[in-house]
Enzyme design. Sequence first.
Site, mmCIF file in Angstrom:
data_model
loop_
_atom_site.group_PDB
_atom_site.id
_atom_site.type_symbol
_atom_site.label_atom_id
_atom_site.label_comp_id
_atom_site.label_asym_id
_atom_site.label_seq_id
_atom_site.Cartn_x
_atom_site.Cartn_y
_atom_site.Cartn_z
ATOM 1 N N LEU A 71 0.890 -1.155 0.027
ATOM 2 C CA LEU A 71 0.062 0.116 -0.104
ATOM 3 C C LEU A 71 0.921 1.264 -0.156
ATOM 4 C CD1 LEU A 71 -2.572 -1.320 2.762
ATOM 5 C CD2 LEU A 71 -2.661 -1.450 0.037
ATOM 6 N N PRO A 72 0.471 2.611 -0.252
ATOM 7 C CA PRO A 72 1.131 3.597 -0.454
ATOM 8 C C PRO A 72 2.014 3.801 0.653
ATOM 9 C CG PRO A 72 -0.862 3.828 -1.296
ATOM 10 C CD PRO A 72 -1.103 2.646 -0.843
ATOM 11 N N LYS A 174 15.225 0.141 2.587
ATOM 12 C CA LYS A 174 14.436 0.558 1.423
ATOM 13 C C LYS A 174 14.430 2.307 1.179
ATOM 14 C CE LYS A 174 11.750 1.138 -2.095
ATOM 15 N NZ LYS A 174 12.280 0.952 -3.351
ATOM 16 N N LYS A 243 7.781 10.656 -0.011
ATOM 17 C CA LYS A 243 7.729 10.025 1.285
ATOM 18 C C LYS A 243 8.796 9.178 1.522
ATOM 19 C CE LYS A 243 5.824 6.100 0.537
ATOM 20 N NZ LYS A 243 6.211 4.814 0.171
HETATM 21 P P1 NAD Z 1 -0.236 2.532 -5.987
HETATM 22 O O1 NAD Z 1 -0.601 3.796 -5.595
HETATM 23 O O2 NAD Z 1 -0.032 2.357 -7.691
HETATM 24 O O3 NAD Z 1 -0.937 1.339 -5.362
HETATM 25 C C1 NAD Z 1 -1.518 1.309 -4.164
HETATM 26 C C2 NAD Z 1 -2.742 0.797 -4.256
HETATM 27 O O4 NAD Z 1 -3.218 0.620 -2.710
HETATM 28 C C3 NAD Z 1 -4.102 1.330 -4.773
HETATM 29 O O5 NAD Z 1 -4.444 0.356 -5.688
HETATM 30 C C4 NAD Z 1 -4.991 1.809 -3.805
HETATM 31 O O6 NAD Z 1 -6.349 1.890 -4.245
HETATM 32 C C5 NAD Z 1 -4.607 0.772 -2.607
HETATM 33 N N1 NAD Z 1 -5.011 0.993 -1.345
HETATM 34 C C6 NAD Z 1 -4.773 2.257 -0.676
HETATM 35 N N2 NAD Z 1 -5.393 2.041 0.583
HETATM 36 C C7 NAD Z 1 -5.885 0.765 0.708
HETATM 37 C C8 NAD Z 1 -6.296 -0.060 1.674
HETATM 38 N N3 NAD Z 1 -6.540 0.496 2.993
HETATM 39 N N4 NAD Z 1 -6.864 -1.273 1.676
HETATM 40 C C9 NAD Z 1 -6.677 -1.605 0.262
HETATM 41 N N5 NAD Z 1 -6.099 -1.153 -0.674
HETATM 42 C C10 NAD Z 1 -5.688 0.017 -0.506
HETATM 43 O O7 NAD Z 1 1.214 2.445 -5.329
HETATM 44 P P2 NAD Z 1 2.504 1.499 -5.901
HETATM 45 O O8 NAD Z 1 3.332 2.343 -6.825
HETATM 46 O O9 NAD Z 1 1.998 0.280 -5.958
HETATM 47 O O10 NAD Z 1 3.204 1.279 -4.469
HETATM 48 C C11 NAD Z 1 2.828 0.437 -3.166
HETATM 49 C C12 NAD Z 1 4.000 0.571 -2.347
HETATM 50 O O11 NAD Z 1 5.095 0.193 -3.006
HETATM 51 C C13 NAD Z 1 4.558 2.005 -1.871
HETATM 52 O O12 NAD Z 1 4.892 2.099 -0.643
HETATM 53 C C14 NAD Z 1 5.516 2.267 -2.947
HETATM 54 O O13 NAD Z 1 6.455 3.295 -2.200
HETATM 55 C C15 NAD Z 1 6.326 1.019 -3.138
HETATM 56 N N6 NAD Z 1 7.256 0.968 -4.564
HETATM 57 C C16 NAD Z 1 6.688 1.306 -5.379
HETATM 58 C C17 NAD Z 1 7.465 1.311 -6.697
HETATM 59 C C18 NAD Z 1 6.955 1.585 -7.826
HETATM 60 O O14 NAD Z 1 7.768 1.637 -8.922
HETATM 61 N N7 NAD Z 1 5.799 1.903 -8.170
HETATM 62 C C19 NAD Z 1 8.647 0.493 -6.539
HETATM 63 C C20 NAD Z 1 8.909 -0.245 -5.246
HETATM 64 C C21 NAD Z 1 8.183 0.336 -4.058
#
Ligand code: NAD
Length: 302
Positions: A71-72, A174, A243
């Site tokens: 999740l975010p 991370k 963040k």
């Molecule tokens: P994103 O915003 O694309 O996806 C997050 C998902 O979580 C969304 O679909 C949202 O609807 C859902 N969500 C939010 N609150 C929720 C809840 N309470 N219950 C269920 N679902 C919920 O974000 P992302 O890019 O997939 O990133 C997710 C995590 O991974 C973050 O912490 C980010 O920093 C990390 N990350 C992202 C990347 C990348 O390249 N995108 C790479 C490494 C790490």
Amino acid sequence: MSNRELRRVAFIGVGNMGWPMAARLAGAGFEVVAYDAAPGRAQAFAAEAGGRAAPDAAAAARGADAVITILPTSKHVGQALEAMGDAIAPGALVIEMSSGVPTATKGFAATLAARGVAMIDAPVSGGVPRARSGELAIMLGGEADQVERAKPLLQAMGTALTHVGGIGAGQAMKALNNLMGAAGFLIGVEALLIGQRFGLDPAVMVDVLNSSTGMNNSTQKKFKQYVLSRSFDAGFGLDLMAKDVSVALEVGRETNTPTPFAALCREMWASAQGLLGPGQDHTAMAQFSERLVGETLGDKRA
Ligand code: NAD
């Protein structure tokens, strides 16, 4: 804590990263039950990638051997864990794969442990392309036996698995990784802007950097692909990068480590959030530096 095998997985958060990661698990034969707060998202995932969609987080968690969260922020993870509550059975393992706040994760782990639920943190690096190919780097924090227990699942998603310490240590690692990525991106964009003003071609500069010591992840995988192309669509949000840099600074403060350079980096990413507005890809950060300079990369000037 239990050591039962992990077959059925509640996957909470099928966003940019969660979707391809959960798809890898389903493809590897794990029984995936997905939930996402965005309406229709989990259903779309199940229809396209396999597995099942749950109507809420508790329904996903019921009967699961493992609960994966990606999740975010830690705030969202706290909300999801609260929503799942007792639906997470004693003996289950929570694998927190978000880039979260180590102290928050330690708190979640303590609350879960009181109910006989184990937790590890397992944040990832490599972005959407490596999530799709199952080649993520995964940084692991927690008890060694629970990390071992999670490995069959993690190996479906990543190739570089490193156990770096106790609970929260993966997330500290991370955040520091992304601090370096964020700083490398910014300094690279400034170098390209200086070079362009001098008369160098930014695309040629990227090629030279990539065969020289200035090379970094941004020169290799971001500048041509997402900045000079003006597509700004790497699939990792600017808010999420800001963040992560804040989390790294928090870890710096907790460990009483002076971090003047990291502090400037954080202020720049945080300022860009306001200037560029919500919903931006992190590679749009280049536009922040361009506005400071009054020059657009790739502009051919007479
Ligand atoms: P994103 O915003 O694309 O996806 C997050 C998902 O979580 C969304 O679909 C949202 O609807 C859902 N969500 C939010 N609150 C929720 C809840 N309470 N219950 C269920 N679902 C919920 O974000 P992302 O890019 O997939 O990133 C997710 C995590 O991974 C973050 O912490 C980010 O920093 C990390 N990350 C992202 C990347 C990348 O390249 N995108 C790479 C490494 C790490």
